[in-house]
Design a protein around this motif. Structure first.
Motif, PDB file in Angstrom:
ATOM      1  N   SER A 221      -4.223  -8.250   2.241  1.00 40.17           N
ATOM      2  CA  SER A 221      -4.695  -9.492   1.621  1.00 40.17           C
ATOM      3  C   SER A 221      -5.729 -10.177   2.500  1.00 40.17           C
ATOM      4  O   SER A 221      -6.755 -10.661   2.009  1.00 40.17           O
ATOM      5  CB  SER A 221      -3.540 -10.477   1.425  1.00 40.17           C
ATOM      6  OG  SER A 221      -2.724 -10.051   0.387  1.00 40.17           O
ATOM      7  N   LEU A 222      -5.437 -10.249   3.783  1.00 39.39           N
ATOM      8  CA  LEU A 222      -6.360 -10.923   4.698  1.00 39.39           C
ATOM      9  C   LEU A 222      -7.708 -10.203   4.721  1.00 39.39           C
ATOM     10  O   LEU A 222      -8.767 -10.854   4.672  1.00 39.39           O
ATOM     11  CB  LEU A 222      -5.738 -11.003   6.097  1.00 39.39           C
ATOM     12  CG  LEU A 222      -6.559 -11.708   7.174  1.00 39.39           C
ATOM     13  CD1 LEU A 222      -6.963 -13.122   6.770  1.00 39.39           C
ATOM     14  CD2 LEU A 222      -5.785 -11.762   8.505  1.00 39.39           C
ATOM     15  N   LYS A 223      -7.696  -8.867   4.751  1.00 45.86           N
ATOM     16  CA  LYS A 223      -8.972  -8.127   4.729  1.00 45.86           C
ATOM     17  C   LYS A 223      -9.739  -8.432   3.441  1.00 45.86           C
ATOM     18  O   LYS A 223     -10.955  -8.622   3.452  1.00 45.86           O
ATOM     19  CB  LYS A 223      -8.746  -6.612   4.816  1.00 45.86           C
ATOM     20  CG  LYS A 223      -8.218  -6.045   6.113  1.00 45.86           C
ATOM     21  CD  LYS A 223      -8.961  -6.455   7.344  1.00 45.86           C
ATOM     22  CE  LYS A 223      -8.180  -7.539   8.035  1.00 45.86           C
ATOM     23  NZ  LYS A 223      -8.535  -7.879   9.378  1.00 45.86           N
ATOM     24  N   LEU A 224      -9.033  -8.451   2.303  1.00 48.31           N
ATOM     25  CA  LEU A 224      -9.706  -8.710   1.017  1.00 48.31           C
ATOM     26  C   LEU A 224     -10.292 -10.119   0.990  1.00 48.31           C
ATOM     27  O   LEU A 224     -11.361 -10.347   0.419  1.00 48.31           O
ATOM     28  CB  LEU A 224      -8.726  -8.511  -0.141  1.00 48.31           C
ATOM     29  CG  LEU A 224      -8.352  -7.044  -0.424  1.00 48.31           C
ATOM     30  CD1 LEU A 224      -7.140  -6.967  -1.356  1.00 48.31           C
ATOM     31  CD2 LEU A 224      -9.535  -6.289  -1.046  1.00 48.31           C
ATOM     32  N   LYS A 225      -9.610 -11.061   1.617  1.00 47.72           N
ATOM     33  CA  LYS A 225     -10.121 -12.429   1.663  1.00 47.72           C
ATOM     34  C   LYS A 225     -11.313 -12.534   2.594  1.00 47.72           C
ATOM     35  O   LYS A 225     -12.356 -13.076   2.241  1.00 47.72           O
ATOM     36  CB  LYS A 225      -9.022 -13.395   2.140  1.00 47.72           C
ATOM     37  CG  LYS A 225      -8.069 -13.788   1.035  1.00 47.72           C
ATOM     38  CD  LYS A 225      -7.055 -14.808   1.506  1.00 47.72           C
ATOM     39  CE  LYS A 225      -5.840 -14.133   2.050  1.00 47.72           C
ATOM     40  NZ  LYS A 225      -4.636 -14.988   2.064  1.00 47.72           N
ATOM     41  N   GLU A 226     -11.134 -12.029   3.825  1.00 41.45           N
ATOM     42  CA  GLU A 226     -12.179 -12.164   4.848  1.00 41.45           C
ATOM     43  C   GLU A 226     -13.452 -11.438   4.444  1.00 41.45           C
ATOM     44  O   GLU A 226     -14.560 -11.939   4.626  1.00 41.45           O
ATOM     45  CB  GLU A 226     -11.730 -11.527   6.170  1.00 41.45           C
ATOM     46  CG  GLU A 226     -10.681 -12.249   6.929  1.00 41.45           C
ATOM     47  CD  GLU A 226     -10.316 -11.471   8.202  1.00 41.45           C
ATOM     48  OE1 GLU A 226     -10.207 -12.124   9.251  1.00 41.45           O
ATOM     49  OE2 GLU A 226     -10.134 -10.233   8.146  1.00 41.45           O
ATOM     50  N   LEU A 315      -4.619   1.471   5.764  1.00 43.15           N
ATOM     51  CA  LEU A 315      -5.968   2.054   5.822  1.00 43.15           C
ATOM     52  C   LEU A 315      -6.698   2.034   4.476  1.00 43.15           C
ATOM     53  O   LEU A 315      -7.860   1.603   4.414  1.00 43.15           O
ATOM     54  CB  LEU A 315      -5.904   3.472   6.410  1.00 43.15           C
ATOM     55  CG  LEU A 315      -5.224   3.575   7.791  1.00 43.15           C
ATOM     56  CD1 LEU A 315      -5.005   5.033   8.170  1.00 43.15           C
ATOM     57  CD2 LEU A 315      -6.041   2.856   8.860  1.00 43.15           C
ATOM     58  N   PRO A 316      -6.059   2.487   3.368  1.00 41.39           N
ATOM     59  CA  PRO A 316      -6.773   2.359   2.085  1.00 41.39           C
ATOM     60  C   PRO A 316      -7.093   0.899   1.761  1.00 41.39           C
ATOM     61  O   PRO A 316      -8.100   0.621   1.097  1.00 41.39           O
ATOM     62  CB  PRO A 316      -5.782   2.933   1.064  1.00 41.39           C
ATOM     63  CG  PRO A 316      -4.846   3.781   1.859  1.00 41.39           C
ATOM     64  CD  PRO A 316      -4.753   3.136   3.202  1.00 41.39           C
ATOM     65  N   GLY A 317      -6.280  -0.016   2.255  1.00 41.68           N
ATOM     66  CA  GLY A 317      -6.549  -1.434   2.054  1.00 41.68           C
ATOM     67  C   GLY A 317      -7.789  -1.882   2.818  1.00 41.68           C
ATOM     68  O   GLY A 317      -8.623  -2.632   2.303  1.00 41.68           O
ATOM     69  N   GLN A 318      -7.915  -1.424   4.059  1.00 42.31           N
ATOM     70  CA  GLN A 318      -9.130  -1.723   4.839  1.00 42.31           C
ATOM     71  C   GLN A 318     -10.360  -1.193   4.105  1.00 42.31           C
ATOM     72  O   GLN A 318     -11.390  -1.880   3.989  1.00 42.31           O
ATOM     73  CB  GLN A 318      -9.060  -1.059   6.223  1.00 42.31           C
ATOM     74  CG  GLN A 318      -7.993  -1.612   7.158  1.00 42.31           C
ATOM     75  CD  GLN A 318      -7.895  -0.804   8.461  1.00 42.31           C
ATOM     76  OE1 GLN A 318      -8.442   0.303   8.567  1.00 42.31           O
ATOM     77  NE2 GLN A 318      -7.188  -1.351   9.443  1.00 42.31           N
ATOM     78  N   LEU A 319     -10.249   0.057   3.620  1.00 41.58           N
ATOM     79  CA  LEU A 319     -11.400   0.687   2.955  1.00 41.58           C
ATOM     80  C   LEU A 319     -11.730  -0.008   1.639  1.00 41.58           C
ATOM     81  O   LEU A 319     -12.902  -0.206   1.308  1.00 41.58           O
ATOM     82  CB  LEU A 319     -11.114   2.183   2.721  1.00 41.58           C
ATOM     83  CG  LEU A 319     -11.015   3.025   4.004  1.00 41.58           C
ATOM     84  CD1 LEU A 319     -10.461   4.408   3.694  1.00 41.58           C
ATOM     85  CD2 LEU A 319     -12.380   3.121   4.689  1.00 41.58           C
TER      86      LEU A 319
END
Lengths: 345, 345
Positions: A221-226, A315-319
Motif C-alpha cells: 500500500s505504501l509503495k502504491l501511495k508513494e 516484490l510483485p507489489g513493488q513492481l
C-alpha cells in the motif's frame, strides 16, 4: 534506468551479502538477548521500516513466543512520558538512522537499562550510536525515496534474528535459499508492466494480507501511495470484514496477498465474498487455483515456507507500484513532496 | 429516527451511568492489577473496540508507564502459536463479547496465568465468561451496526481504569465532567448536517490524528467508511509525512483531529504544508485560530484536558459520517454487507 529500478533489481545481491556477512553480528546479538531475557520487545520504526516491524511482530510472536509492542514515539517526544522499558528488548529499525524520534526512544531505552538493538543501513548514524548493538543492512546507499532493498533487507535481518533465537537446521537452509527465491520472483514479475496499465485511472484500491503478510499489505500500500499516488488502503482480512468492506462495489479493486499457508483458507473465503460483490480481484500468490480466479494474477514461485513468504510477496507489489507510477506519469525516484529522510518530532 | 441517531444522542447518559455505576467494579480491577504487577499490557480487540484500544495504548503508556502491545489474534487462531503471556495484563475490549478469536486469546491468557480483564457491553457473553474480571459498559443494547455509544463508553472505561491506577483528585474531577462535555459537543454539532453536503461526491479523504487522538483518526475513518462508503484513510501526522502525503493534490480533503495539547504544534505545521498543496482542510478542534484556517470547521468546546479529548473529538466525526451517509443515500443502521457481530477466525 532509475535508481528505483536498480534498487529493486539489487535485492537478491543485497540479501546474499547480508546473509553471508552479517550472520556473526546477528549471532552476537542473539547471545546478548538470551542473556538479557527480555519481558517484551519494544519495536520502534517509521514508514517502510515500521512495516518491516509488523513482520517482526508476527515472527517473534509465532516463532519466539515474544510479546511485541510497537512503540508510540510521541510518548517520548511530544509527551515526554516514556513507559517503563527496563525489562524490554528495544528494537529500532531505520534505513537512515537519522529520525530524531527514534534516536530519542533508543536513548531513553539505554538510560532505563533496556537492551537496545538497532537495524539500519547507516551503521555510523546517530541512531546506531545509541545502540547496545548494531545490525548493518549492508544494502548500499538507497537513493530512491521509496524504500525497496532496505525493506527486504530488514525482513531478512529480522528472520535471521528469529532463527538465531529459536531455529532448526532446516530454517537456516530456508533462509539461505531466499536470495535465489527473490531473484526468481523478480524474473517472474517481468509481465507486470503490461498488467499495470489496466489501473492507469484507478483512484483507490484495498490491499489485504494477514498473519506474516499483514506487513506486506502495509508495505505494498505504501509503495502504491508513494509512487503511483493511489489511495491504497491496507488491512487484514479480519479487520476488513469489520467495516471497510462496505466500500466495495462492482469493479472496486482489491489486492489479496495470499501465499500458501495458515491464512490461505481465510483469504479464499474473502475472495469468494468479494467475487459476489463483483469486486476486481488482484492476487499475489503461489497457489495456481487462486491466481486463476483473479482478474490480475501476480505469481510468486512456490516452495518458500509461509514465515519467509513476505520477502517474496512484496516484490510483485513493488513492481506493480513502479509500473503504475510510470503509466500515471509519476516520477520514480522523487515522489511529489517526499524526502528520503523525514524529520518527525 | 434511526437507531444510529438515538445511540449518538444517548452518549452523555451512557457515560454518566458508566461513571456512577461501574466505578466500584473498576476499583476492584485496579486493586487486582496492582497486586499482579503486569510486565506489559496485551490488548486485544477488533473494529471500533480496537480503535478504543489505540487510545488505551497512549493512555496507559503516558499516564501509567505501561508498555502496551496490541495483540495479533491470528497467532492464536490460525497459527496456534501464542506468545508467552504469563506476566501480562490481557485486556480484551468487545461490544458483543462474541468474537471467537478474542475469546481464544483470553482463554489462552487464563491458561498461562495472565490477569485477564474484559471490557464489554455484554457481561454474560462467551468472552466475559473467560475473564478474571469484567467491566460492563452498561450502554444498553447497540442496534446500529456502526458502533458509537459503545466506543465512547470504552474510552471512558479505559480512562477510569488509568485514573484508578495513577490518578489525582483533579483527574477524577475531569472524568466526572465528561458526560456534560459530551452533551455540549453534540449540541455544537447541530450545524454539521449542512457542512456534510459539500462532500457528497468525495471519494477519498485522509484523517490525521496523533498521540491520544491517533485513535480518533482511526475511529472517524471507520465511521466514514462504514456509514458513508468513503475511502477514508487514517494516519498519524508523522506517518503521513513518510509517504501518504504524496497523494495530496489541490482539493484533496484532509480531516485534522487537532485539539489543544502536545500535538497541536505538529498539526499546525501539517496544516500549513497541506495549505501549500491547496488541500481542502477539515478540522476538529477547540482552537479557534486553527478552526478559522479550515474550510470546514468542526468545533468542540474548550476546557477538556488533552488525555480526555478523544471522548469529544470523535463526536463531530460520528455526526459528519452520519450526515454524509444520508446525503449519499446510504442506509444508517445496516450498511451494505456488514453484520453487528463479525465472525473472524
Amino acid at each position: 534506468m532509475s535508481y528505483l529500478d536498480r534498487e529493486i533489481a539489487d535485492q537478491p545481491a543485497v540479501l546474499e551479502r547480508l546473509f553471508s556477512r552479517e550472520s556473526r553480528q546477528i549471532d552476537r546479538a542473539v547471545q546478548e538477548i538470551r542473556a538479557f531475557r527480555p519481558q517484551a520487545v519494544f519495536l520502534v520504526a517509521r514508514g517502510s521500516s515500521d512495516n518491516a516491524g509488523l513482520y517482526g511482530k508476527y515472527l517473534f510472536g509465532a516463532r519466539n513466543r515474544l510479546v511485541v509492542a510497537l512503540a508510540t514515539p510521541s510518548l517520548f517526544t511530544l509527551y515526554r512520558r516514556p513507559p517503563d522499558l527496563s525489562g524490554c528488548l528495544v528494537l529500532a529499525i531505520s534505513q537512515s538512522g537519522r529520525s530524531d524520534d527514534l534516536v530519542g526512544v533508543v536513548a531513553e531505552g539505554r538510560r532505563q537499562g533496556a537492551y537496545c538493538l538497532v537495524l539500519t543501513n547507516e551503521p555510523r548514524s546517530p541512531l546506531a550510536r545509541e545502540a547496545s548493538r548494531v545490525i548493518d543492512m549492508r544494502a548500499g546507499r538507497e537513493r530512491s525515496v521509496a524504500a525497496t532493498k532496505t525493506y527486504t533487507a530488514e525482513l531478512m535481518a529480522l528472520a535471521m534474528l528469529s532463527v538465531g533465537l529459536d531455529g532448526r537446521a532446516r530454517d537456516r537452509e530456508a533462509l539461505a535459499r531466499m536470495p535465489e527465491a527473490v531473484a526468481g520472483t523478480l524474473e517472474a514479475g517481468a509481465r507486470i508492466e503490461e498488467l499495470a496499465g489496466r489501473y492507469r485511472y484507478a483512484e483507490r484500491l484495498a490491499v489485504i494480507g494477514r498473519g506474516y503478510n499483514y506487513a506486506t499489505a502495509f508495505e505494498v500500500s505504501l509503495k502504491l501511495k508513494e509512487l503511483a499516488y493511489l489511495t491504497a488502503e491496507p488491512s487484514s482480512s479480519a479487520d476488513f470484514r469489520h467495516g471497510p468492506i462496505a466500500v466495495v462495489q462492482e469493479g472496486f479493486p482489491v489486492l489479496l496477498i495470499a501465499p500458501r499457508g495458515r491464512t490461505l483458507d481465510d483469504m479464499r473465503d474473502l475472495a469468494r465474498a468479494l467475487d459476489q460483490r463483483r469486486a476486481e480481484i488482484l492476487a499475489i500468490s503461489d497457489v495456481s487455483a487462486l491466481l486463476r480466479t483473479a482478474r490480475t494474477a501476480l505469481a510468486i514461485p512456490p516452495g518458500t515456507p509461509e514465515w519467509l513468504s513476505p520477502l517474496l510477496a512484496v516484490l510483485p507489489g513493488q513492481l506493480l507500484a513502479r509500473h503504475l507510477a510510470a503509466a500515471r506519469g509519476c516520477p520514480l525516484d522523487r515522489p511529489r513532496g517526499l524526502a528520503k529522510v523525514t524529520r518527525t518530532r
